[in-house]
Design an enzyme around this catalytic site. Structure first.
Site, PDB file in Angstrom:
ATOM      1  CE  LYS A  19      -2.258   2.579   3.225  1.00 57.67           C
ATOM      2  NZ  LYS A  19      -2.075   3.822   2.521  1.00 57.67           N
ATOM      3  CD  GLU A  29       9.087  13.167  12.525  1.00 56.43           C
ATOM      4  OE1 GLU A  29       9.971  12.729  11.792  1.00 56.43           O
ATOM      5  OE2 GLU A  29       8.059  12.518  12.807  1.00 56.43           O
TER       6      GLU A  29
END
Ligand SMILES: Cc1cc2nc3c(=O)[nH]c(=O)nc-3n(C[C@H](O)[C@H](O)[C@H](O)COP(=O)(O)OP(=O)(O)OC[C@H]3O[C@@H](n4cnc5c(N)ncnc54)[C@H](O)[C@@H]3O)c2cc1C
Length: 1014
Positions: free
Chosen positions: A680, A891
């Site tokens: 995927k 992040e």
């Protein structure tokens, strides 16, 4: 002997006689320097340490620091110098305030030997002395690497200023030979184009020429007014084509077309040199104005061989020294044969090369006053004198500048003077006889021979050995060879990329199916994939899988598993190798798709395809190493073989930031180990995923072994992670999703056969520490690239730069100027460093972080201009960041850099480690002890010293982190495939009635039943 050879010998001997007559130390000053050179020539380890020490010394401010470095550099060297250093260090430790300055003074004097002056006034005094000796000059400005446009502007101003001063001071000087003086203006300036533009990118010559043109025109104009000469020096190979193009472009312009006082350098160590020279001559004829070529062998031999060695590409330089010498001679003749349009200058200290030029000039009837010899300041004084006495023109290349920027130049000269292959060492240090030194270099070229340097390298020898036979003992990194990166230095490659971009653009809006059980499956829903540089452009549509397709894919994969798991590993390895070949063939096309679909600059896109190729080939090698059952121990009467089975159905979930490489890496690892796969891609990079599926289909992957399912992670992703028939999940992506998968996979569902294995690679909050003695040119260049390359969207990107107090302001100042010079724009254009972020959601999230940063810390820099359309975030730097702030902990995944100040290295390491993540980390330092310490203590899966913290290469830098960065797996490493396998041991009692087979083989055939047909 040919007439030419005997003439060369005659002339060469004459030079040697004169050299002996005026014997003086080869180098202008003796003492300290001579002793060090002698030791360096006899001890490679000492030489390396010495040159490293010399390079760092000017940046050390305190005496104690100098002593510490001295000790660290030399305490392990094991030679005659050691006791001396020992005593020196002992004394220095006792009285550092006396010894350190003496040492610094000695090294400064050594550097000064090669630097004609610190400033124009000093240099002019030197030039006057030389004038009395009938030696002319060309002045070169030494400087730090130019990392910003502010620095480039300063350089341009220095060149202009110098030109004026030199012209003023030498107004009444006349030409020493007094003949053909119009060809050789007194004032001669050597210019390095890299000093005038900080963003030179080999892929974008037009951009470089446009920028450099605006800096050079005023300089050339002024030179013309003053009757001066400008030489374009030649630097590394990466800049060569642009420099040549620039020279031709500017000097063809109306204003300069009839100006004869410009010159350029041709480097004879380059394989391209002859073609370049002929091309220049042809250009010169069409322009019908004279120009000059300085012929040299080239100053960057070690650098070029290292670079091509690292990239695994063909070296642009010759590998045998006599090849460079012979080429120099061939080009000498070409220059003289075209004397009507080109004036020759020979930059060499090699008496054979010099005598050859004299002899050929004579043979062709060229007057000695129509060409010149050029030699470096501070070197080969006796040769200069000899040439003047023989009535040749001599010009000295005189660097001007301060000690610190002069160090790189000094180290190059030291390397040259101590090189095993160099003429000066052979003549003056080893007293090789004249006859030997004057031999025809063509006789010395070994057929098919590599140079001494190359063939003696153990690493190279090892590689050569292992490429021929796949020794099972060799580690995979030894037998595996990375695909080289595409070099955009070449016009050809630039054009291939441009045409790939055009072709891919023509296919915009194409539709791509799912692939399940070997069949193309179309669904009612189509997901558009847009160009983040221009969101109104749809790159293509992917069919969107729902739960029914996910179920179908699991069934197909399960059905294919039985056969695929029993397919010999060799067949599976070959599938990957075929895929690698196809990726190679479609390389430009796939790179172009990445430029459009995920906003990658050219070189980043190419690096991604290279990584995909490497993954395929590396894992093919790996399975050959792991695939055969291996005897555990040699014991009489029993054999035990350890081997591996695949796990079952693997679900591969990949991110968009390395849209082909990571997807390919995880999928190919799963396939080659005998698992069947549902692959995927990220919702933002469906087209890249579809392209990879095409590659594997063409490579002949059997139906059901690899299934392609694009769709929403929250729908099919979650469904498949929880599926009882999925045995393995390989995920790379965000921490949030990674942790959910980790948790979910821990639940055992009814009917589930296996404990699910999760390979989970997540984000980072990567830090780099800058030591007080770091090389700032390198620090700035690599930090900027690590933080802003691909818009900071690599999981390995730098997001926390930790500076020691002592260096803080010096680094910040250059860092901000460098960031301000970055080219931000649509990466479809070559040479762009910062493109768009991936989509609107990322764009908004990053802007939110910037707002948070503004509240928490100081906004030190933010680019003002970015393209109005597309998801462009201006490169942003925050200072006064504290380790506990959100921008220092979370992040961001965008072009945002937090700069943190630390008192000392202890605190810097603590800050670097005080994060949830441990992916990459780095350190800039020239202190061996501090480097060792950081290597041992920095918490990161990949620690990088004195380089960027991004750009891991398969097999060389196995990649992956720990803590909240991942489960400790290493993509592209030798233990990676094991995560896709279950180990098994088969033991058999081999004795029969006391009869024991003599020896059991170490490896045996795979356990396969029914046995495959051969
Ligand atoms: C005035 C002047 C200006 C210069 N300007 C430039 C410039 O703009 N750009 C530039 O790049 N260089 C330039 N150089 C050249 C360079 O800096 C060196 O001085 C030169 O290459 C030394 O060559 P040589 O003929 O004096 O010595 P030699 O000892 O005969 O040759 C040494 C050279 O051979 C080559 N070489 C060494 N080992 C090998 C090997 N294994 N295989 C193949 N080749 C090898 C290298 O080029 C090395 O520098 C300049 C030199 C001078 C004198």
């Amino acid at each position: 002997m040919t007439a030419l050879q005997s003439e060369i010998e005659r002339r060469g001997k004459r030079v040697f006689e004169l050299v002996d007559k005026y014997r003086e130390p080869l180098f202008s000053k003796a003492g300290f320097y001579q002793r060090l050179m002698t030791l360096s020539m006899h001890d490679e380890q000492f030489k390396t340490q010495l040159f490293r020490f010399v390079a760092v010394l000017p940046s050390l401010r305190r005496s104690t620091e100098i002593v510490q470095h001295l000790e660290q550099y030399f305490s392990d060297t094991d030679n005659g110098f050691h006791p001396l250093v020992g005593i020196g260090v002992g004394v220095a430790r006792l009285v550092p305030w006396i010894s350190a300055p003496i040492l610094r003074w000695n090294v400064s004097e050594t550097a000064r030997q090669f630097i004609a002056g610190r400033n124009p006034d000093e240099v002019i005094a030197t030039l006057r002395k030389r004038r009395a000796q009938k030696i002319g000059f060309t002045v070169d400005v030494l400087g730090e690497a130019v990392v910003s446009e502010a620095e480039a502007n300063e350089y341009a101003a220095r060149y202009l200023d110098l030109l004026d001063k030199l012209a003023r001071e030498t107004r009444n000087w006349t030409d020493p030979p007094g003949k053909n003086a119009e060809l050789f203006p007194v004032v001669n300036l050597s210019v390095k184009v890299s000093a005038l533009y900080s963003q030179m990118n080999p892929a974008a010559p037009a951009d470089a020429i446009a920028h450099l043109g605006t800096k050079l025109r005023p300089l050339l104009r002024r030179a013309r007014e003053l009757g001066a000469f400008i030489n374009f020096d030649m630097e590394s190979y990466a800049l060569k084509n642009t420099t040549l193009e620039l020279f031709k472009t500017i000097l063809t312009e109306e204003e300069f077309r009839d100006w004869p006082h410009a010159g350029i350098v041709i480097q004879a160590y380059l394989r391209d040199a002859e073609r370049d020279l002929c091309d220049l001559i042809e250009w010169g004829r069409a322009r019908s104005t004279r120009f000059t070529v300085r012929l040299v062998k080239g100053a960057y031999w070690d650098y070029e061989t290292m670079k091509s060695g690292q990239n695994g590409s063909h070296s642009p330089v010759f590998l045998q020294k006599p090849e460079s010498d012979a080429n120099f001679e061939g080009l000498t003749r070409v220059l003289f044969e075209n004397e009507s349009v080109v004036t020759a200058a020979f930059g060499s200290h090699n008496v054979r090369s010099i005598a050859h030029a004299q002899a050929v000039a004579d043979e062709l009837g060229i007057d000695p006053s129509r060409f010149e010899f050029q030699l470096l300041y501070g070197m080969a004084g006796p040769i200069k004198r000899a040439l003047v006495e023989m009535s040749y023109r001599v010009r000295e290349y005189c660097p001007i500048g301060e000690l610190l920027p002069g160090m790189a130049y000094l180290v190059r000269r030291l390397l040259e003077n101590t090189s095993n292959e160099g003429f000066l060492r052979a003549k003056f240090a080893e007293n090789v006889p004249a006859k030997e030194l004057l031999r025809d270099p063509r006789e010395l070229i070994k057929p098919n021979g590599a140079s001494r340097t190359q063939s003696s390298s153990p690493a190279v020898a090892e590689n050569q050995h292992s490429e021929n036979g796949t020794s099972l003992q060799a580690t995979p990194a030894d037998i595996f060879k990375n695909a080289p990166l595409v070099s955009f230095i070449y016009k050809d490659n630039q054009e291939k990329m441009q045409s790939a971009l055009r072709e891919v653009r023509e296919r915009f809006g194409g539709k791509y199916p799912l692939v399940i059980g070997g069949e193309k499956v179309w669904t009612d829903e189509l997901t558009p994939s847009v160009n983040p540089s221009a969101p109104n452009e749809i790159v293509g549509y992917g069919s969107e899988a729902g739960i029914p397709e996910a179920e179908r894919a699991v069934k197909a994969a399960r059905a294919a598993f039985g056969k695929w798991s029993r397919t010999p590993f060799e067949e599976r390895a070959r599938l990957l190798e075929r895929a690698a070949d196809i990726l190679e063939r479609r390389r430009y096309e796939l790179s172009a798709v990445e430029v459009f679909e995920v906003g990658k600059p050219w070189n980043e896109a190419d690096a991604d395809i290279r990584e995909a190729i490497d993954f395929c080939r590396f894992y093919a090698h790996e399975i050959r190493r792991l695939g055969r059952p291996k005897l555990t121990q040699q014991v009489p009467g029993e054999e035990s073989y350890h081997h591996y089975w695949p796990r079952g159905v693997a679900f591969v979930i990949a991110p968009w930031n390395f849209p082909i490489a990571i997807l390919c890496g995880m999928a190919s690892a799963a396939v080659v180990t005998g698992n069947t796969v549902i692959m995927k891609p990220s919702e933002q990079s469906i087209i890249c995923g579809a392209m990879l599926m095409q590659v594997f289909e063409e490579a002949g992957v059997p139906s059901g072994v690899l299934n392609f399912l694009s769709g929403h992670g929250s729908v099919i992703g979650a469904h498949l992670v929880d599926h009882k028939d999925v045995d393995l999940i390989a995920f790379t992506g965000s921490r949030e999703v990674g942790l959910r998968i980790w948790q979910s996979a821990g639940v055992t569902r009814p009917g589930q056969r296996e404990l699910k294995r999760v390979i989970c690679e997540m984000g980072g909050k990567n830090a780099m520490i800058v030591d007080t003695d770091a090389d700032l040119d390198e620090t700035i260049t690599y930090s900027i690239y690590s933080a802003f390359g691909y818009q900071g969207q690599k999981c390995s990107a730098l997001s926390r730069l930790i500076l020691l107090e002592e260096n803080y302001y010096r680094v910040i100042e250059r860092l901000i100027l460098a960031a301000a010079s970055l080219r931000v724009g649509n990466p479809e254009e070559p040479g762009i460093m910062v493109g768009p972020v991936i989509d609107e959601a990322a764009y908004r999230r990053i802007l939110e972080y910037i707002e948070i940063g503004k509240k928490e810390a100081t906004l030190a820099y933010q680019a003002k201009e970015v393209p109005p359309q597309g998801y462009f975030i201006p490169p942003t730097i925050f200072t006064d960041v504290k380790p506990n702030m959100r921008i220092a902990r979370e992040e961001i995944f965008g072009p945002v850099l937090s700069v943190i100040k630390a008192r000392d290295l202890d605190e810097a390491i603590t800050i670097a480690n005080s994060t949830d993540y441990a992916l990459t980390g780095g350190f800039f330092s020239r202190s061996p002890a501090n480097i060792e310490r950081v290597k041992a203590q920095l918490e990161a899966g990949n620690v990088y010293i004195n380089r960027s913290c991004t750009g891991a290469i398969v097999g060389r830098h196995p990649f992956g982190g720990f803590k909240m960065s991942g489960s400790g797996t290493k993509a592209g490493g030798e233990d990676y495939l094991l995560h896709f396998l279950v180990p098994r041991v088969v033991t058999e009692n081999t004795s029969r009635l006391g009869l024991v087979p003599e020896k059991t083989p170490e490896y045996r055939e795979e356990f396969l039943w029914p046995k495959p047909q051969r």
